[in-house]
Design a protein around this motif. Structure first.
Motif: not given
Length: 335
Positions: A86, A106, A122, A125
């Protein structure tokens, strides 16, 4: 995004200070997280908690430093890997390689634990960052089937809808996020921007103000509110907020830049503007807007020599900076 950690077992709530000296004790239950990290700088558990806290506060560079240390100490821990991924994709100077590494991390995390909603969001994203909204929504919906009230899923949904220019659904998603977590500063800031874009500046200002009330010392939050007030012509309030930013973080170049800008264009007080542009340049010697506006300020004082000197600094950093090239051409034609 948040993770919950048990910092210290209850049995260790009081630790001996020194070997065998029972007269000196530290009650760790009363220590802040930062104090605990000072005592135990290699505690991965504490570092991960701090890293997540920094990400929550949108302090990504500091989060990356903490995450990198935790990852060096323990690259196997699932929570450490999630934090590092992240921090990596939110790195201020993120490269394409950073983005790819984060994405692959991820994917590996989701494969290892397909029901971990933090890892799922995550991964979603990273798909958003890669402009693959279809896959992003797939993983968002997987996370919501596991936890229908996972705040960050709605934040990312809001981001996706905003990128798709669907303001109505974006606002709805962020509003759901703040209903789930009324202290979610980032969601309030996103709502503020969306309400501004939809033409409701008043409601936008309410959201900026709420974010500021939640985190009055967060420079990113202060900046957002100050900039909104500056745009609405509330320059005195904006000036006070920029000054507060500069006091909290003396390296925040935009605080000095905007103070100078207000003195230059709204007051106007050219000497004060020049003073603060120079402070901005002292913080960042390659801050092109400060050099350019400094040149404009000197022009207003008919100090053409210093104006051209400031403009020369701009063109040395960015030879194609159009605004400065225009001013230089004008001044040279006057000579």
């Amino acid at each position: 995004m948040r993770s919950l950690f048990i910092l210290i077992p209850a049995i260790l709530a009081t630790l001996l200070f020194g070997c065998g000296d029972t007269s000196k004790k530290i009650d760790t239950s009363k220590l802040t997280l930062d104090s605990l990290i000072t005592l135990y700088p290699d505690s991965v558990e504490l570092l991960v908690k701090k890293g997540n806290e920094l990400i929550e506060k949108v302090q990504y560079q500091k989060a990356l430093e903490i995450a990198a240390k935790a990852y060096r100490l323990d690259s196997v821990s699932f929570d450490t890997r999630v934090l590092y991924a992240e921090a990596l994709i939110n790195k201020p100077s993120r490269s394409a390689d950073d983005m790819l590494r984060g994405h692959l991390m991820y994917k590996s995390l989701v494969k290892a634990n397909p029901k971990n909603v933090k890892a799922l969001i995550g991964l979603a994203n990273t798909y958003t960052m890669l402009e693959d909204m279809d896959n992003s929504f797939i993983y968002i919906n997987k996370a919501l089937r596991i936890n229908p009230r996972y705040r960050d899923a709605y934040i990312l949904k809001g981001t996706n809808y905003r990128l798709k220019q669907d303001l109505k659904l974006a606002i709805s998603s962020y509003e759901t996020a703040v209903q789930i977590d009324p202290k979610c500063t980032m969601a309030y800031l996103s709502l503020a921007v969306l309400y501004e874009l939809s033409g409701d500046a008043k409601l936008g200002m309410e959201k900026y103000t709420t974010a500021y009330q939640l985190e009055p010392k967060n420079t990113e939050v202060i900046y957002a509110l100050a900039y909104a007030k500056e745009n609405l012509g509330e320059t005195n309030q904006a000036l006070n907020l920029y000054r507060k930013m500069a006091k909290i973080d003396t390296t925040y170049v935009d605080a000095f830049f905007h103070i100078a800008r207000i003195y230059q264009f709204d007051k106007p007080q050219l000497d004060s503007a020049i003073y603060y542009y120079k402070k901005a340049i002292k913080v960042n010697q390659e801050h092109v807007p400060s050099y350019h506006n400094l040149g404009l300020a000197y022009e207003s004082k008919d100090d053409i020599t210093n104006a051209l000197f400031a403009y020369s600094k701009v063109l040395k950093i960015d030879p194609d900076y159009a605004l400065t090239k225009e001013r230089v051409a004008v001044l040279k034609n006057k000579r």
